[in-house]
Write an enzyme that holds these catalytic residues in place. Structure first.
Site, PDB file in Angstrom:
ATOM      1  N   MET A  30       0.843  -1.194   0.000  1.00 27.71           N
ATOM      2  CA  MET A  30       0.000   0.000   0.000  1.00 27.71           C
ATOM      3  C   MET A  30       0.884   1.251   0.000  1.00 27.71           C
ATOM      4  O   MET A  30       0.422   2.339   0.368  1.00 27.71           O
ATOM      5  CB  MET A  30      -0.939  -0.005   1.210  1.00 27.71           C
ATOM      6  N   GLY A  31       2.146   1.099  -0.396  1.00 31.37           N
ATOM      7  CA  GLY A  31       3.040   2.255  -0.459  1.00 31.37           C
ATOM      8  C   GLY A  31       3.548   2.648   0.917  1.00 31.37           C
ATOM      9  O   GLY A  31       3.516   1.847   1.844  1.00 31.37           O
ATOM     10  N   ALA A  32       4.057   3.900   1.021  1.00 34.67           N
ATOM     11  CA  ALA A  32       4.743   4.366   2.242  1.00 34.67           C
ATOM     12  C   ALA A  32       5.821   3.336   2.599  1.00 34.67           C
ATOM     13  O   ALA A  32       5.882   2.817   3.718  1.00 34.67           O
ATOM     14  CB  ALA A  32       3.764   4.581   3.390  1.00 34.67           C
ATOM     15  N   LEU A  33       6.646   3.056   1.625  1.00 34.76           N
ATOM     16  CA  LEU A  33       7.564   1.918   1.712  1.00 34.76           C
ATOM     17  C   LEU A  33       8.656   2.116   2.752  1.00 34.76           C
ATOM     18  O   LEU A  33       9.169   3.214   2.939  1.00 34.76           O
ATOM     19  CB  LEU A  33       8.189   1.658   0.338  1.00 34.76           C
ATOM     20  N   HIS A  34       8.990   1.006   3.415  1.00 31.89           N
ATOM     21  CA  HIS A  34      10.092   0.989   4.381  1.00 31.89           C
ATOM     22  C   HIS A  34      10.901  -0.283   4.157  1.00 31.89           C
ATOM     23  O   HIS A  34      10.606  -1.048   3.221  1.00 31.89           O
ATOM     24  CB  HIS A  34       9.541   1.086   5.812  1.00 31.89           C
ATOM     25  N   GLY A  36      10.913  -3.048   5.546  1.00 30.68           N
ATOM     26  CA  GLY A  36      10.128  -4.291   5.551  1.00 30.68           C
ATOM     27  C   GLY A  36       9.669  -4.635   4.147  1.00 30.68           C
ATOM     28  O   GLY A  36       9.853  -5.757   3.666  1.00 30.68           O
ATOM     29  N   HIS A  37       9.080  -3.635   3.476  1.00 26.75           N
ATOM     30  CA  HIS A  37       8.651  -3.850   2.086  1.00 26.75           C
ATOM     31  C   HIS A  37       9.861  -4.217   1.210  1.00 26.75           C
ATOM     32  O   HIS A  37       9.778  -5.113   0.374  1.00 26.75           O
ATOM     33  CB  HIS A  37       8.031  -2.581   1.515  1.00 26.75           C
ATOM     34  N   GLN A  61     -10.296  -2.718   2.274  1.00 25.83           N
ATOM     35  CA  GLN A  61      -9.840  -3.360   3.504  1.00 25.83           C
ATOM     36  C   GLN A  61      -9.852  -2.425   4.706  1.00 25.83           C
ATOM     37  O   GLN A  61      -9.401  -2.786   5.786  1.00 25.83           O
ATOM     38  CB  GLN A  61      -8.462  -3.988   3.303  1.00 25.83           C
ATOM     39  N   GLN A 153      -2.902 -12.426   7.807  1.00 29.36           N
ATOM     40  CA  GLN A 153      -3.120 -12.162   6.378  1.00 29.36           C
ATOM     41  C   GLN A 153      -2.572 -13.309   5.530  1.00 29.36           C
ATOM     42  O   GLN A 153      -3.210 -13.751   4.566  1.00 29.36           O
ATOM     43  CB  GLN A 153      -2.431 -10.843   6.006  1.00 29.36           C
TER      44      GLN A 153
END
Ligand code: AMP
Length: 282
Positions: A30-34, A36-37, A61, A153
């Site tokens: 969902m973007g706002a990448l860090h 972890g992504h 969601q 998930q």
């Protein structure tokens, strides 16, 4: 790096990539990448010929009253980070492209989808399953990478893939944490400095449970009591759930064993955070 906005174009691009012999590795975000992504992207790159990532804040969601409107959106920075990781294609559809007027079909994973976050956030996992099914149809990946941070998930998506015969291998990737142990999350941005400190209690509670398991404790109820005691010691933290469950069915287990998941969700101020660990018995 190619940025694709339409499902049709995405399907054509991916068809061509597959025809060229590439195994497509897919990372849905969902973007706002860090970091972890990016850890998912790196794993995909190591294992697949081509990496496709999606950036889509999925309204389906989010329940009414949740943070859909304020969810961090950092598209330009996200694309720069994906390009730096050699992602070949980014799928970034608008909401109307994914859910055109009259869209009426959803994917519901009964049972599993109603547990843990599915119990606290009714409809959440139907939203997740629906968007991931649609993304799989747009991309046609050989492998799809998801973070174990969202362990429930993964359980829901595994069930969906099995039940609906998706031809994709789901790969669960380890939780990436900050140096102090806080699991990375796009929602950590909501935390004030003080809340950020309080949020560490989630990890502390889980570590206490892990410590007791290492010491021989197997009773879930005792482990939950121990974790709860840690959580309740931190002011300004409201526990949503702390549960010891089977990682596939998400049903509670009385005693921990291989395949057991210990998971927590708690509000720190207004921000809902989650964390978990999979029980490893030595
Ligand atoms: P999101 O953008 O929150 O939907 O997350 C996209 C993917 O990144 C999901 O598969 C998440 O489980 C994964 N993810 C998010 N945070 C982390 C983390 N700290 N470590 C590993 N994976 C993560």
């Amino acid at each position: 790096m190619r940025i694709v906005k339409s499902v049709r174009e995405m399907q054509a691009v991916c068809r061509e990539l597959r025809a060229g012999g590439s195994a497509i590795g897919f990372v849905a975000t969902m973007g706002a990448l860090h970091e972890g992504h990016l850890s998912l992207v790196r794993r995909a790159r190591a294992e697949c010929g081509v990496v496709v990532a999606s950036i889509f804040v999925n309204p389906l969601q989010f329940a009414p009253g949740e943070d859909l409107a304020t969810y961090p959106r950092t598209f330009v920075e996200d694309c720069a980070r994906l390009e730096a990781e050699s992602v070949q294609v980014v799928f970034a559809p608008e909401v109307g492209e994914m859910y055109p007027e009259g869209a009426a079909t959803t994917v519901t994973v009964a049972g599993v989808g109603d547990r843990l976050d599915g119990a606290s956030r009714p409809g959440h996992f139907a939203g997740v399953a629906t968007v991931v099914a649609k993304l799989f149809h747009a991309v046609g990946p050989c492998r799809a990478y998801f973070g174990l941070k969202d362990a429930a998930q993964i359980a829901v998506l595994r069930r969906m893939v099995r039940d609906l015969n998706f031809e994709v291998e789901l790969v669960g990737c380890a939780i990436v944490r900050d140096a102090d142990g806080l699991a990375l999350s796009s929602r950590n941005q909501y935390l004030s400095a003080e809340e950020r400190g309080r949020a560490l209690v989630l990890r502390r509670a889980l570590l206490e449970m892990e410590r007791r398991i290492a010491g021989g404790e197997r009773e879930s109820a005792a482990l939950v009591r121990a974790g709860m005691a840690v959580l309740q010691g931190e002011a300004g933290v409201r526990v949503d759930y702390l549960a010891v469950v089977d990682a596939d069915s998400l049903l509670p287990v009385e005693r921990v064993g291989a395949g057991t998941l210990a998971a927590v969700a708690a509000y720190v101020g207004k921000t809902r955070l989650i964390d978990n660990f999979l029980v490893a018995l030595g």
